[in-house]
Design an enzyme around this catalytic site. Structure first.
Site, PDB file in Angstrom:
ATOM      1  N   ASN A   1      -3.200  48.076  29.171  1.00 21.38           N
ATOM      2  CA  ASN A   1      -3.283  47.087  28.107  1.00 21.38           C
ATOM      3  C   ASN A   1      -4.733  47.057  27.635  1.00 21.38           C
ATOM      4  OD1 ASN A   1      -3.266  44.858  26.452  1.00 21.38           O
ATOM      5  ND2 ASN A   1      -2.204  43.524  27.902  1.00 21.38           N
TER       6      ASN A   1
ATOM      7  N   ARG B   1       0.630  49.055  26.107  1.00 20.51           N
ATOM      8  CA  ARG B   1       1.006  47.894  25.300  1.00 20.51           C
ATOM      9  C   ARG B   1       0.410  48.056  23.900  1.00 20.51           C
ATOM     10  NH1 ARG B   1      -1.535  42.070  24.707  1.00 20.51           N
ATOM     11  NH2 ARG B   1       0.121  41.170  23.467  1.00 20.51           N
TER      12      ARG B   1
ATOM     13  N   HIS C   1       5.024  38.999  21.410  1.00 18.92           N
ATOM     14  CA  HIS C   1       5.376  38.606  22.796  1.00 18.92           C
ATOM     15  C   HIS C   1       6.755  39.140  23.187  1.00 18.92           C
ATOM     16  CE1 HIS C   1       2.625  34.801  22.496  1.00 18.92           C
ATOM     17  NE2 HIS C   1       1.976  35.773  23.131  1.00 18.92           N
TER      18      HIS C   1
ATOM     19  N   ARG D   1      -5.300  29.173  17.767  1.00 22.25           N
ATOM     20  CA  ARG D   1      -4.573  29.475  16.523  1.00 22.25           C
ATOM     21  C   ARG D   1      -3.789  28.258  16.066  1.00 22.25           C
ATOM     22  NH1 ARG D   1      -1.693  34.683  18.757  1.00 22.25           N
ATOM     23  NH2 ARG D   1      -3.273  34.825  20.373  1.00 22.25           N
TER      24      ARG D   1
ATOM     25  N   GLU E   1       4.927  40.682  32.037  1.00 21.12           N
ATOM     26  CA  GLU E   1       4.880  41.604  30.902  1.00 21.12           C
ATOM     27  C   GLU E   1       4.611  43.037  31.329  1.00 21.12           C
ATOM     28  OE1 GLU E   1       2.371  38.491  28.713  1.00 21.12           O
ATOM     29  OE2 GLU E   1       3.309  39.562  27.059  1.00 21.12           O
TER      30      GLU E   1
END
Ligand code: AMP
Length: 371
Positions: free
Chosen positions: A8, A65, A154, A215, A355
């Site tokens: 990642n 990823r 996601h 955010r 993940e």
């Protein structure tokens, strides 16, 4: 061979995890890549260092990823030159994220030339959302030409957690409807019907939907025009304000939910309001997705906040008994796997996300060696 390396890559970091099946053989984070005093001079040096310190022989695949697959990738894909070029073409859709992933892919292809490299996209799980859930009511030619639509993110987390939820319920995935709430630094809600994503809260980028660490989540788009015309802010300043200085940080000055919860507990009104705004947005999405699904078997919380904050879970779902949703305070306080009372029409779950494990599984599946 059953080993898979998951990478990642961020712009200045490389997070890795080496799996044998679902066992973790090694994991780590190489940070501040390219910075003075950082762990490595570049991503190539970082991966080289990883190869020097971790046994990377017998790899079945490397899973990368990749944040944005646009509408070009609807599933995990073995990387060749054409795939790499397409990921590069998608950079304008994810200027902050895709370049780093591409660097990771290119470096890994050079240093591990005999190992299949698989790109696993955050967007791919949402490829099953029907057209009416991804189209916005804007000029169709503009939308078509510039790829303006909802993509969602996601995906690996929502996919993993929705499958795990079916397992917790002891039901076949194909017959289970779940609303998954991934609440971390970035947050998103997804409606999953029979294992397929049918609605999600993030859009063209990971900015829309729920309130996040920095955010804003959903706002009226005219806020952007107003800030530009009336407040005289540039587009870059507005983007910075909404993506890096909005959310919890914008509402309270703190982007970490733990700090906000502590401030709220000590009577801080700003933190109390931020908590209420977060929970209100969650309820709006849960209600909306109940209506989209028609029937929900479960609502599942995951990621840093979702897995650890009884207050947020209770704030999001409290008082919804008439909709078949209830929370048992003791189970909730203990972060148990099932936090609704026995016999509730809707089971409320807490499922830790995995993940990297999901990326490893996807990589194995893409090269055809099954689970
Ligand atoms: P993630 O992106 O999944 O690592 O989640 C990061 C977020 O989880 C941060 O906002 C943390 O404050 C939050 N978090 C972690 N532990 C807790 C906790 N015990 N209670 C509330 N929030 C937490």
């Amino acid at each position: 061979m059953t080993r898979v390396l998951v990478l990642n890559c961020g712009s200045s970091s490389l997070r890795y995890r080496l799996f044998d099946g679902s066992d973790v053989l090694a994991k780590g984070l190489i940070q501040r890549i390219g910075e003075e005093g950082g762990d490595a001079a570049g991503h190539r040096e970082a991966l080289q260092r990883l190869m020097d310190t971790v046994d990377l022989t017998e790899l079945a695949a490397v899973g990368h990823r990749v944040v944005h697959g646009g509408d070009r990738f609807t599933a995990s894909t073995v990387v060749n030159d054409e795939v790499a070029a397409t990921i590069e073409e998608l950079i304008p859709l994810a200027p902050l994220h895709n370049p780093a992933a591409l660097t990771g892919i290119e470096v890994a292809r050079k240093l591990l030339p005999d190992v299949p490299q698989v790109a696993v996209f955050d967007t791919a799980f949402h490829a099953t959302i029907p057209p009416e859930g991804v189209r916005w009511a804007i000029d169709r030619e503009v939308a078509q030409r510039w790829g303006i639509r909802r993509y969602g993110f996601h995906g690996t987390s929502h996919a993993y957690v929705s499958r795990e939820t079916a397992r917790v319920l002891g039901r076949p995935v194909e017959d289970t409807n779940v609303i998954t709430l991934h609440l971390g630094n970035g947050s998103s809600a997804t409606a999953v019907a029979g294992g397929r994503s049918v609605a999600t809260s993030m859009g063209l980028s990971p900015l829309s939907g729920l309130v996040m660490g920095t955010r804003s989540g959903d706002i009226d788009p005219s806020v952007v025009f107003h800030l530009h015309r009336v407040a005289g802010m540039s587009l870059d300043e507005i983007e910075d304000s909404l993506t890096r200085r909005g959310g919890l940080l914008g509402l309270t000055g703190d982007n970490d939910m733990r700090t906000v919860l502590e401030r709220r507990a000590s009577g801080d009104p700003e933190a109390a309001l931020a908590f209420d705004v977060c929970c209100r947005r969650l309820r709006e999405y849960v209600g909306s997705y109940l209506a989209v699904l028609g029937r929900a078997d479960a609502i599942t919380f995951t990621a840093g906040v979702g897995e650890n904050s009884p207050d947020i879970r209770a704030g999001a779902l409290g008082g919804l008994e008439a909709l078949g949703i209830a929370i048992d305070p003791e189970r909730n306080a203990r972060n148990e796997r099932i936090i609704s009372p026995d016999g509730s029409p809707v089971t409320v779950c807490v499922v830790p996300t995995e993940e990297e494990l999901e990326i490893a599984r996807e990589a194995r599946q893409a090269i055809g060696s099954g689970h």
